[in-house]
Design a protein around this motif. Structure first.
Motif, PDB file in Angstrom:
ATOM      1  N   PHE A  31      43.948  24.963  53.564  1.00 17.06           N
ATOM      2  CA  PHE A  31      44.344  26.171  54.291  1.00 17.06           C
ATOM      3  C   PHE A  31      43.131  26.918  54.841  1.00 17.06           C
ATOM      4  CE2 PHE A  31      48.567  25.963  52.448  1.00 17.06           C
ATOM      5  CZ  PHE A  31      49.348  26.646  53.384  1.00 17.06           C
ATOM      6  N   CYS A  32      43.349  27.631  55.948  1.00 16.84           N
ATOM      7  CA  CYS A  32      42.383  28.640  56.365  1.00 16.84           C
ATOM      8  C   CYS A  32      42.688  29.893  55.552  1.00 16.84           C
ATOM      9  CB  CYS A  32      42.473  28.928  57.864  1.00 16.84           C
ATOM     10  SG  CYS A  32      43.880  29.953  58.331  1.00 16.84           S
TER      11      CYS A  32
ATOM     12  N   ARG B 138      43.069  17.299  61.780  1.00 17.58           N
ATOM     13  CA  ARG B 138      43.992  18.028  62.652  1.00 17.58           C
ATOM     14  C   ARG B 138      44.011  19.505  62.261  1.00 17.58           C
ATOM     15  NH1 ARG B 138      49.663  15.518  62.345  1.00 17.58           N
ATOM     16  NH2 ARG B 138      49.867  16.333  64.458  1.00 17.58           N
ATOM     17  N   VAL B 139      44.264  20.369  63.241  1.00 17.25           N
ATOM     18  CA  VAL B 139      44.400  21.807  63.010  1.00 17.25           C
ATOM     19  C   VAL B 139      45.831  22.176  63.367  1.00 17.25           C
ATOM     20  CG1 VAL B 139      43.498  24.103  63.511  1.00 17.25           C
ATOM     21  CG2 VAL B 139      41.969  22.117  63.635  1.00 17.25           C
ATOM     22  N   LEU B 140      46.624  22.521  62.334  1.00 24.48           N
ATOM     23  CA  LEU B 140      48.044  22.775  62.527  1.00 24.48           C
ATOM     24  C   LEU B 140      48.406  24.210  62.158  1.00 24.48           C
ATOM     25  CD1 LEU B 140      49.523  19.527  60.888  1.00 24.48           C
ATOM     26  CD2 LEU B 140      48.766  19.856  63.250  1.00 24.48           C
TER      27      LEU B 140
ATOM     28  N   ASP C 290      55.060  25.982  60.463  1.00 23.90           N
ATOM     29  CA  ASP C 290      55.767  24.962  61.240  1.00 23.90           C
ATOM     30  C   ASP C 290      55.002  23.652  61.379  1.00 23.90           C
ATOM     31  OD1 ASP C 290      53.921  26.316  62.747  1.00 23.90           O
ATOM     32  OD2 ASP C 290      55.091  26.296  64.592  1.00 23.90           O
ATOM     33  N   LEU C 291      53.701  23.664  61.039  1.00 31.06           N
ATOM     34  CA  LEU C 291      52.874  22.454  61.040  1.00 31.06           C
ATOM     35  C   LEU C 291      52.863  21.751  62.401  1.00 31.06           C
ATOM     36  CD1 LEU C 291      53.633  20.968  57.497  1.00 31.06           C
ATOM     37  CD2 LEU C 291      51.868  22.589  58.195  1.00 31.06           C
ATOM     38  N   GLU C 292      52.603  22.535  63.445  1.00 30.80           N
ATOM     39  CA  GLU C 292      52.464  22.015  64.806  1.00 30.80           C
ATOM     40  C   GLU C 292      51.010  22.158  65.261  1.00 30.80           C
ATOM     41  OE1 GLU C 292      54.634  20.471  66.654  1.00 30.80           O
ATOM     42  OE2 GLU C 292      56.284  20.674  65.227  1.00 30.80           O
ATOM     43  N   PRO C 293      50.525  21.232  66.103  1.00 30.65           N
ATOM     44  CA  PRO C 293      49.141  21.318  66.584  1.00 30.65           C
ATOM     45  C   PRO C 293      48.866  22.649  67.280  1.00 30.65           C
ATOM     46  CG  PRO C 293      50.074  19.173  67.103  1.00 30.65           C
ATOM     47  CD  PRO C 293      51.205  20.018  66.601  1.00 30.65           C
ATOM     48  N   ILE C 294      47.706  23.229  66.970  1.00 29.07           N
ATOM     49  CA  ILE C 294      47.317  24.508  67.564  1.00 29.07           C
ATOM     50  C   ILE C 294      46.419  24.305  68.783  1.00 29.07           C
ATOM     51  CG2 ILE C 294      45.926  26.597  67.194  1.00 29.07           C
ATOM     52  CD1 ILE C 294      46.898  26.657  64.354  1.00 29.07           C
ATOM     53  N   LEU C 295      45.481  23.364  68.682  1.00 28.57           N
ATOM     54  CA  LEU C 295      44.487  23.164  69.732  1.00 28.57           C
ATOM     55  C   LEU C 295      44.894  22.012  70.646  1.00 28.57           C
ATOM     56  CD1 LEU C 295      41.291  23.511  67.490  1.00 28.57           C
ATOM     57  CD2 LEU C 295      42.485  25.296  68.779  1.00 28.57           C
ATOM     58  N   ARG C 296      44.755  22.234  71.965  1.00 27.28           N
ATOM     59  CA  ARG C 296      45.137  21.218  72.944  1.00 27.28           C
ATOM     60  C   ARG C 296      43.974  20.927  73.879  1.00 27.28           C
ATOM     61  NH1 ARG C 296      50.026  18.742  71.547  1.00 27.28           N
ATOM     62  NH2 ARG C 296      51.447  20.317  70.707  1.00 27.28           N
TER      63      ARG C 296
END
Length: 342
Positions: free
Chosen positions: A175-176, A192-194, A198-204
């Motif tokens: 966790f952060c 990965r950074v989620l 909801d555990l969805e990708p933050i960075l694109r």
């Protein structure tokens, strides 16, 4: 937001080795390791409670024990019985000193009150669980299994809150400090950074590297599986460790790898920062000795001599005490030191 640091002084890197050199590591002998052999009793996980006055160990022979670091004799420890498989991870609730969680090969997650030595809740049917991490507020946690499913759990519910199947081999989660995102290490060597929960990708990515691939931005710092990650207490760096024997330090502001530590002998199985974030150590199941590195400069400052490989390492949350597994035995260096180091 980083956690508030304890009102402790940091040890200058010039004094680090001279402080630890005369100290002898304290051994904590478990009867299981003597009767069954160190191999069968190998410690898989070590966890301090928030105040640093208790430390838990989980072993491959199903032994789950909570120690008083100041009293190494086993009669002052507490064995928590109930798991039927190897203990894979143990972790104290970050805001409750006596609440411990454990996961095992038996597919059961157990929550313990270490004061009463009782299991207060359990969640079954999660498969071969391999990872465990509490959210910073202590209200939820994530458990992952070998089928690459991440479960969000509540310590007060007997069933998962939600489950999230991952598309890549997922090894560990960290966790952060805000609790709003997590860092997930993968078998592809990436992190990965989620978002959480909801555990969805933050960075694109602005432009896909592969026209037919994903636009998810990941930290690419290893040439083989990335198996462990740890966030610095100050929140400035995220450290990742891989089976390529490298620890990478990522700046959390721009996600650029600032430096790598490449002096370890075998795969990096665990990583731990000191309470002030100034020093870092990695554990491996190959070689011997533990090398401590100054985070800001990358300088090697000390080597802890060990009898064998030390795959599990953990600095205490409140002081300069290093706990580690060494040939199936818990050892702690610095637990008996009351000398001033500033």
């Amino acid at each position: 937001m980083a956690p508030l640091l304890r009102p402790r002084h940091s040890l200058a890197k010039e004094k680090f080795s001279s402080y630890f050199a005369p100290l002898k590591a304290q051994s904590y002998h478990d009867p299981s390791s003597q009767s069954r052999g160190s191999t069968s009793h190998s410690i898989r996980s070590i966890a301090w409670n928030p105040l640093g006055n208790l430390i838990a160990t989980g072993s491959s022979d199903r032994t789950l024990r909570v120690w008083n670091p100041e009293k190494p004799n086993v009669r002052f420890s507490t064995e928590l019985k109930g798991h039927t498989g190897a203990i894979q991870k143990v972790a104290f609730n970050p805001v409750k000193d006596a609440e411990l969680c454990s996961v095992s090969d038996d597919g059961v997650v157990k929550f313990w009150d270490v004061r009463t030595k009782t299991c207060v809740n359990e969640i079954k049917g999660l498969g071969d669980t391999t990872s465990l991490v509490w959210a910073p507020d202590g209200e939820s946690l994530i458990v992952g299994n070998k089928s690459n499913i991440l479960f969000i759990l509540s310590p007060r519910q007997s069933a998962p809150v939600s489950s999230h199947r991952q598309t890549v081999e997922t090894i560990q989660v960290t966790f952060c400090w805000s609790g709003k995102k997590v860092f997930v290490t993968t078998g592809e060597g990436t992190t990965r950074v989620l978002s959480y929960p909801d555990l969805e990708p933050i960075l694109r990515l602005q432009h896909k590297l592969d026209p037919d691939g994903s636009d998810e931005f990941t930290l690419r710092g290893h040439t083989s599986p990335c198996v462990t990650a740890e966030l610095q207490p100050t929140g400035r760096y995220l450290a990742t460790g891989g089976t390529d024997s490298i620890i990478a330090l990522w700046d959390t502001a721009d996600w650029i790898c600032q430096r790598t530590i490449a002096d370890m002998v075998g795969p990096v199985r665990s990583i731990s920062f000191t309470f002030d974030g100034c020093y870092i150590v990695g554990g491996s199941d190959e070689g011997s000795g533990l090398d401590v590195t100054h985070v800001e400069t990358g300088e090697h400052v000390h080597n802890f001599k060990t009898a064998g490989p030390c795959p599990v390492v953990s600095w205490a949350p409140t002081r300069y005490c290093l706990a580690y597994s060494d040939i199936g035995i818990l050892r702690i260096s610095g637990v008996d030191a009351e000398r001033k180091y500033y």
